[in-house]
Structures are given as C-alpha cells and as structure tokens.
Scaffold this motif. Structure first.
Motif, short mmCIF file in Angstrom:
data_model
loop_
_atom_site.label_atom_id
_atom_site.label_comp_id
_atom_site.label_asym_id
_atom_site.label_seq_id
_atom_site.Cartn_x
_atom_site.Cartn_y
_atom_site.Cartn_z
N THR A 28 0.85 -1.19 0.00
CA THR A 28 0.00 0.00 0.00
C THR A 28 0.88 1.24 0.00
N VAL A 29 0.52 2.23 -0.83
CA VAL A 29 1.33 3.45 -0.96
C VAL A 29 0.56 4.72 -0.60
N HIS A 30 -0.77 4.65 -0.53
CA HIS A 30 -1.58 5.76 -0.02
C HIS A 30 -1.23 7.09 -0.70
N GLN A 31 -1.54 7.18 -1.99
CA GLN A 31 -1.14 8.35 -2.77
C GLN A 31 -1.76 9.66 -2.32
N TYR A 32 -2.80 9.61 -1.50
CA TYR A 32 -3.47 10.82 -1.06
C TYR A 32 -2.80 11.45 0.16
N LYS A 33 -1.84 10.80 0.78
CA LYS A 33 -1.30 11.27 2.06
C LYS A 33 -0.18 12.30 1.86
N ALA A 34 -0.50 13.42 1.27
CA ALA A 34 0.48 14.49 1.06
C ALA A 34 -0.15 15.52 0.12
N PRO A 35 0.48 16.68 -0.05
CA PRO A 35 0.04 17.55 -1.14
C PRO A 35 0.17 16.80 -2.47
N PRO A 36 -0.77 16.94 -3.39
CA PRO A 36 -0.68 16.18 -4.65
C PRO A 36 0.65 16.35 -5.38
N PRO A 37 1.20 17.57 -5.52
CA PRO A 37 2.48 17.68 -6.21
C PRO A 37 3.65 17.59 -5.23
N GLU A 38 4.19 16.40 -5.04
CA GLU A 38 5.30 16.25 -4.09
C GLU A 38 6.66 16.37 -4.78
N ILE A 39 6.85 15.60 -5.85
CA ILE A 39 8.14 15.62 -6.54
C ILE A 39 7.90 15.90 -8.02
N CYS A 40 8.95 16.41 -8.66
CA CYS A 40 8.82 16.86 -10.04
C CYS A 40 10.12 16.62 -10.77
N SER A 41 10.02 16.47 -12.09
CA SER A 41 11.19 16.49 -12.96
C SER A 41 10.93 17.43 -14.12
N GLU A 42 11.94 18.25 -14.44
CA GLU A 42 11.89 19.09 -15.63
C GLU A 42 12.99 18.70 -16.61
N ASP A 43 13.41 17.42 -16.55
CA ASP A 43 14.43 16.92 -17.47
C ASP A 43 14.00 16.99 -18.93
N PHE A 44 12.69 17.01 -19.18
CA PHE A 44 12.17 16.98 -20.56
C PHE A 44 11.56 18.32 -20.96
N TYR A 45 11.88 19.39 -20.25
CA TYR A 45 11.23 20.69 -20.41
C TYR A 45 11.61 21.37 -21.73
N GLU A 46 12.89 21.29 -22.10
CA GLU A 46 13.38 22.01 -23.27
C GLU A 46 13.29 21.16 -24.53
N THR A 47 13.40 21.80 -25.68
CA THR A 47 13.36 21.09 -26.96
C THR A 47 14.55 20.13 -27.09
N ASP A 48 14.27 18.93 -27.53
CA ASP A 48 15.28 17.94 -27.91
C ASP A 48 14.86 17.43 -29.28
N VAL A 49 15.60 17.82 -30.32
CA VAL A 49 15.18 17.51 -31.69
C VAL A 49 15.10 16.01 -31.94
N SER A 50 15.80 15.21 -31.16
CA SER A 50 15.76 13.76 -31.37
C SER A 50 14.39 13.17 -31.04
N ARG A 51 13.58 13.89 -30.30
CA ARG A 51 12.24 13.39 -29.96
C ARG A 51 11.24 13.59 -31.10
N GLY A 52 11.54 14.49 -32.02
CA GLY A 52 10.66 14.70 -33.15
C GLY A 52 9.60 15.75 -32.96
N PHE A 53 9.71 16.57 -31.91
CA PHE A 53 8.76 17.66 -31.72
C PHE A 53 9.47 18.76 -30.94
N ALA A 54 8.88 19.95 -30.97
CA ALA A 54 9.46 21.10 -30.27
C ALA A 54 8.89 21.21 -28.86
N ARG A 55 9.71 21.84 -28.00
CA ARG A 55 9.39 22.08 -26.59
C ARG A 55 9.23 20.75 -25.85
#
Length: 524
Positions: A312-339
């Motif tokens: 059991t992990v009880h996803q409700y037991k905290a503010p909804p946004p606990e951790i974040c990643s912005e590793d994919f925030y900027e454009t990477d042309v290898s993905r085939g789309f912008a931003r």
C-alpha cells in the motif's frame, strides 16, 4: 474594510480577485492607491464554506454555463477555472515552479510559439519576492535558471518514494517541491497536515492563495473587495478612455468610476468581458480592432499514468504535487517535436480516481475492484507545453447567462506537435512505472491550466496588450492575469501570473508607464 461610493472615482478598479488581481491590488495599496476589487464569486470563509470532501467543493469552480468546441474540446470547470475571492488559486495544487528563460523566446529558439516582449530577467526579482511571501518550500532547483527556495522541502510520502525510485532507474532526475505550502508555522498559518485536499481548498490555510496572503494585506492598506459583484461591461467616455465599469450586485446594476480599469478575470472571462463591452468605436469588442481578443488560448496537456504496487502506498497522504522532474522541459530535436513537458506526482482522491479508472475503460465489477484497490495505486502526471494557435479562441455564444449576457464559447484543437509531445510523455511515464516494479498501469487523457486569450506583444496587429499590460486601443485599460501569456511553458502558471502582477505594480507605482498617454509611452 474601506468603503468607496460608486460615484467616487477611485484610482483603479480591478475585475477579479485571483492571482493577478489580488497581487496587483496589494502592491499598489501599499503605495497609497485607492482601489476597488470586484469579484463575481463569494468572499470565502474556510471554516464556514469548505469541507474535506470532493463532491462538496464543486462550488469553488466557475460552474456557470460555457460552450466548448473544436476537434479536441477542453472540459471547463474544476481544474482550470475558479469562482470567488482567491480565484483558481483556491483550488490549485499549491505547485509554484518558475518559467524557464527559454519560455520567453520559443520562436527565436525553436521556431514555434511566440516571443514575449519581456524576458526572464524582467520577472526574476518578482519570482524571488513572491516566493518569499507565499512562502515556497522546495529543494534546490537545477533546471531553467538554477535557484533555491526560502523554505526547506517537505517530507515525501511512500507513493512519491516509489516514483522517485522508478525515475532513478531510467535516469530521470527528481526534486521535492516547489510548493506554496508552509513547512512549519508561518505567521498565523499552521503547518501542512498532509491530508491531500489541496484541490478542494485548504481548510487549515497552510496552502498559500491570495485569500490568505495578499488580499488581507491589501484590505489592511485600504483596498475594498466587493464580492458577489459580476462586472457586465467596461464603460468608456467620449474620448475613448475607460471611465469605470458596470456590475450587478444583488440583482441591481451599479457603476463604479475609476481612473484606471484592470481586467483580471483569467483566460475565459477576460476575453468574454471585452467582447461583451462592444460599443461605439469598438463594434467587435473592446480593445479588439485587430481581432486578437480571445485568440491563442492555451491549455497544457495533462495526461496521467498510474501504477499499481503490491504494497500500500496511499497516494493521497500528502500535497498532490510532491516531486517533479523538468528533465524533458526544453526542446530535444531527437524526440521529433518542439518544446517539452514536466513530470509531477499527483494524488487523485477517490472520485477523481474513479474517473481515472473509467477513462481506462473499466466499468461495473472491474470498477469496484479498482476502487477497492485504491491504496495500492500511485499516479504521475505530465504538463505538456501545447502551442499557441490563432483559431484556439474564445468567442461569444448565442446562449446567455443569468444576467442575460452571452456566455463564452471556447474552441480548441491540437496540432501534430501537441499530439507528439503528449504521446512521448506518456511513454516516459509508462517506462518509469515499469522500472519501479508496477504490476499494472492505467492512463487518462486530460488538460490543465488555461492561459492566453489577450496576449502581450510588440505589434498591435498580433497582440492585445503591450509589455506593460496596457491595451493598445485604450490607454487606461490594462489586463493582468494568465490571459496575457504568449506561451505557457511546462510549468504551473500561478507563480508567473503573480510575478507579472508584481512587475506591473512596480512600473505603475514608479510611473514608468503613463495611463494618460498612448500605448507604448513611458516616463523617462
């Protein structure tokens, strides 16, 4: 609270008491400005009006009729519109990341979207100031313009730990926060109790919003906030300048005079008010000589993918946004789309979880089994930067509201870049859960966060306001909310809206913009 007569010409009337209007009122009140804030919804009392219950809190949203259309219509209401003093920040998740420097020049950098007439450096001091005021808690931030936060990060739940381990295994960096939620007692606000009801209004007032941060200070410095006051039109004098607004309170029409009018009703109601204020000189809507009002409305693609674990992990037991990643925030042309996109934990409560299960195609007995299994699931969400397009817009519908005014019609369609962005992000989330050891996954497609509709720019034929938020067509009419954003990034918009309002207040207070002169005029 100060009281002004309708016939008194106050220095400024602000339409809307959310992130933009509340911050602007507070800043200018401290400079001695006489300000009236008109809010369509009620003045909330958390003890009286709020409950720790999903269904009971639907009155926090803008539930009045709206019409939607386009190839990919956007559901309007609970996750993108607020109603009442505090606006949408009453029921936001508390997440307050900054925009990246690249967000302000996507066309120059990546050939998509639009360049802002201001840059990140123009907002940086205001980001820092608002982060201290809310205050924001989080780990040191390595993305965009690397920075720290004034308060240490909150502890994370078992659900977030599982997600973090999956991210580590596929090489994705995670950080805790940033959230505008007190980590410890702050003034008269208590510590967060980690009950997970951020999206239903924080009954304990640990989560920051204008209702508990900037508006009380604004009122202490002379601002009058008139709740339950629906503005119906902006009124002009014979010179084509604003003289005030008409509004309805308790079924009676009133007229508030003001030297400056600021519209801060957000990305649906702000264009709607301008369009409903058509008149001599502006037959197609106020400040709309070039048919730009209502265009370039954006939402973020916000699909969610959940993973099931044996423990059991009880996803409700905290503010909804606990951790974040912005590793994919900027454009990477290898993905085939912008931003790109950001990744955040989310903590759907039971009704939202049932919607998630239904979206994945489960009904009847299977739905009941998934609901019984709720404590074993945890969920990650994306915020995908979808691109501004002129035909994604707000217009007026034939239907009318209870005041007899045409309601907003919002048309929205994705482009191929949008679809590729969302699809790639969902693949990343699925890989992350598989790496974490999930036994099963479920996904739901959705949108979040409205911005655009009255964007700022350098060309009156392609924008509604200039870099100082002043409409090109009416010198003493300003717009100060999320509708002014030319692009949206992959970040939640609340902090940027507040920073924009803080910057505008400084420029007005320092007389670096002259409401008496033509758009673009500056004091030396």
């Amino acid at each position: 609270m100060s009281r002004y007569r309708d016939a008194d010409e106050v220095d400024m009337v602000i339409v809307g008491a959310g992130a933009g209007g509340g911050t602007l009122a507070q800043r200018l009140a401290r400079r001695g400005w006489r300000i009236v804030v008109l809010e369509s919804g009620p003045f909330w009392d958390p003890d009286r009006d709020w409950a720790s219950d999903e269904a009971a809190q639907h009155h926090l949203y803008w539930n009045a009729p709206r019409v939607i259309g386009g190839h990919d219509p956007v559901e309007l209401g609970k996750n993108n519109s607020g109603h009442g003093v505090g606006g949408s920040m009453i029921h936001y998740a508390g997440y307050t990341p900054r925009f990246h420097p690249s967000d302000f020049s996507t066309f120059s950098r990546d050939g998509v979207g639009a360049d802002w007439p201001i840059g990140y450096e123009d907002l940086k001091p205001h980001y820092e100031r608002v982060e201290r005021e809310l205050p924001v808690a989080g780990q040191d931030w390595p993305w965009g313009d690397p920075h720290t936060y004034p308060h240490a990060a909150h502890p994370i739940s078992g659900a977030a730990e599982v997600a973090w381990e999956g991210a580590r295994r596929i090489g994705v960096r995670m950080r805790v926060g940033p959230v505008a939620i007190t980590n410890g007692v702050f003034g008269n606000r208590p510590h967060c109790i980690y009950r997970g009801f951020c999206l239903q209004g924080c009954k304990v007032n640990a989560k920051a919003s204008p209702l508990v941060t900037h508006l009380p200070d604004a009122i202490a410095h002379g601002v009058e906030v008139r709740a339950d006051s629906h503005v119906t039109r902006i009124e002009l004098d014979e010179r084509g300048r604003c003289r005030g607004v008409a509004y309805i309170h308790n079924g009676v029409e009133h007229h508030q005079r003001a030297a400056i009018v600021v519209v801060a009703g957000y990305s649906i109601e702000t264009p709607r008010l301008l369009l409903n204020s058509a008149g001599p000189g502006f037959p197609d809507g106020l400040a709309n000589r070039h048919d730009q009002v209502g265009r370039y409305v954006m939402v973020q693609g916000a699909p969610q993918v959940a993973g099931r674990f044996p423990e059991t992990v009880h996803q409700y037991k905290a503010p909804p946004p606990e951790i974040c990643s912005e590793d994919f925030y900027e454009t990477d042309v290898s993905r085939g789309f912008a931003r790109g996109f950001s990744i955040q934990t989310v903590g759907p409560l039971p009704i939202a979880w049932a919607e998630h299960v239904l979206a994945d195609g489960h009904w009847g007995h299977a739905l009941r089994e998934y609901m019984r299994d709720y404590a074993h699931w945890t969920t990650l969400g994306l915020l995908c930067e979808l691109l501004p397009q002129p035909e994604n817009r707000v217009t007026l519908a034939e239907e009318t509201d209870r005041h007899g005014l045409p309601v907003a019609h919002m048309s929205y369609s994705q482009c191929e870049n949008d679809r590729a962005n969302i699809a790639y992000g969902k693949e990343v989330l699925t890989r992350l859960w598989e790496a974490a050891g999930a036994q099963d996954t479920l996904s739901i497609d959705r949108y979040a966060h409205l911005v655009g509709g009255c964007r700022m720019g350098t060309d009156p034929e392609m924008s509604v306001i200039d870099a100082d938020h002043r409409t090109w067509d009416v010198p003493n009419l300003f717009i100060c909310d999320g509708s002014v954003m030319p692009t949206q990034g992959s970040a939640n918009p609340a902090l940027t809206i507040m920073a924009l309002a803080s910057r505008l207040a400084d420029r007005l207070g320092q007389r670096r913009v002259d409401p008496a002169g033509p758009a673009g005029a500056r004091h030396a």
